[in-house]
Design a protein around this motif. Structure first.
Motif, PDB file in Angstrom:
ATOM      1  N   PHE A  14       0.824  -1.212   0.000  1.00 38.46           N
ATOM      2  CA  PHE A  14       0.000   0.000   0.000  1.00 38.46           C
ATOM      3  C   PHE A  14       0.861   1.266   0.000  1.00 38.46           C
ATOM      4  CE2 PHE A  14      -3.109  -3.123   1.462  1.00 38.46           C
ATOM      5  CZ  PHE A  14      -4.170  -2.811   0.625  1.00 38.46           C
ATOM      6  N   ARG A  15       1.951   1.234   0.725  1.00 42.30           N
ATOM      7  CA  ARG A  15       2.841   2.397   0.737  1.00 42.30           C
ATOM      8  C   ARG A  15       3.496   2.624  -0.629  1.00 42.30           C
ATOM      9  NH1 ARG A  15       5.637   1.403   6.539  1.00 42.30           N
ATOM     10  NH2 ARG A  15       4.280   2.726   7.781  1.00 42.30           N
ATOM     11  N   TRP A  20      -1.479   5.835  -1.548  1.00 43.22           N
ATOM     12  CA  TRP A  20      -1.094   5.943  -0.142  1.00 43.22           C
ATOM     13  C   TRP A  20      -1.208   7.387   0.349  1.00 43.22           C
ATOM     14  CZ3 TRP A  20      -0.913   2.990   3.886  1.00 43.22           C
ATOM     15  CH2 TRP A  20      -0.279   3.436   5.048  1.00 43.22           C
ATOM     16  N   ILE A  23      -4.484   7.855   2.132  1.00 43.11           N
ATOM     17  CA  ILE A  23      -4.903   6.869   3.133  1.00 43.11           C
ATOM     18  C   ILE A  23      -5.511   7.573   4.356  1.00 43.11           C
ATOM     19  CG2 ILE A  23      -2.743   6.706   4.448  1.00 43.11           C
ATOM     20  CD1 ILE A  23      -4.810   3.665   3.277  1.00 43.11           C
ATOM     21  N   ASN A 142      -8.936   4.267   1.548  1.00 44.22           N
ATOM     22  CA  ASN A 142      -8.760   5.420   0.669  1.00 44.22           C
ATOM     23  C   ASN A 142     -10.118   5.917   0.202  1.00 44.22           C
ATOM     24  OD1 ASN A 142      -6.552   3.129  -0.242  1.00 44.22           O
ATOM     25  ND2 ASN A 142      -5.640   5.130   0.079  1.00 44.22           N
TER      26      ASN A 142
END
Length: 199
Positions: A14-15, A20, A23, A142
């Motif tokens: 995800f990063r 991201w 987020i 998100n």
């Protein structure tokens, strides 16, 4: 041991994704770590789940090296790590067999994304007869693009589109959908406080 903490997809994938930047909680790993420490103190089983899409060529392709726990998290010796290829943590894994072997009937779930893999796992677990606690502030997600938005929409376009569903609204709707049907909604603070009273 009748309870397990299921940590879903709190992974570097995800990063590595442009989303991201949007987020809902960039420090999600810290909240999850609090739950992990709480579970270990209680003697609960901690199960780590990672999402994997072999051959996809994106951030979920294990070949690219992002399918690993976020750096802030550390799996203890003996804690199961399973890889899933579906939204829920049951369908493509041996999770149910693992839980049965440990006598687990209660689940605490957390992870990424709130309304996707974490909610879907919660719904399946509820249908399978588990008593589930959904720890909302130990999940992250998100904003969701409108169904008619272009597939190649940039992050800036996503945020500028008035039809986009904001992340906080995604979380709120997930709580409404799950509460009283599939899970009990909780917070990390509430679970820590309850554990303190039991100690």
């Amino acid at each position: 041991m009748t309870r397990a903490l299921i940590v879903i997809d709190v992974q570097e994938s995800f990063r590595a994704h442009p989303l991201w930047a949007t987020i809902s909680d960039p420090k999600i790993a810290d909240q999850v770590d609090r739950l992990v420490r709480l579970a270990r103190r209680a003697g609960d089983l901690v199960v780590w789940v990672l999402h994997s899409e072999p051959g996809s060529g994106d951030v979920f392709d294990p070949a690219l090296g992002h399918v690993r726990l976020m750096a802030e998290l550390e799996r203890a010796e003996g804690e199961p790590l399973i890889h899933k290829t579906s939204h829920n943590a049951f369908t493509t894994t041996n999770l149910q067999q693992l839980l049965t072997a440990h006598g687990v009937r209660e689940l605490v779930v957390c992870g990424i994304r709130t309304e996707q893999c974490v909610e879907t796992t919660t719904r399946v677990a509820g249908d399978l007869g588990y008593q589930v606690t959904f720890v909302t502030d130990a999940t992250a997600t998100n904003p969701i693009p409108h169904r008619d938005a272009p597939a190649d929409q940039s992050v800036a376009e996503l945020l500028a589109d008035p039809r986009t569903l904001p992340a906080h609204e995604v979380v709120r709707r997930t709580e409404y959908a799950l509460a009283g049907r599939f899970a009990t909604i909780a917070t990390v603070d509430r679970l820590e406080a309850a554990a303190g009273h039991q100690a």
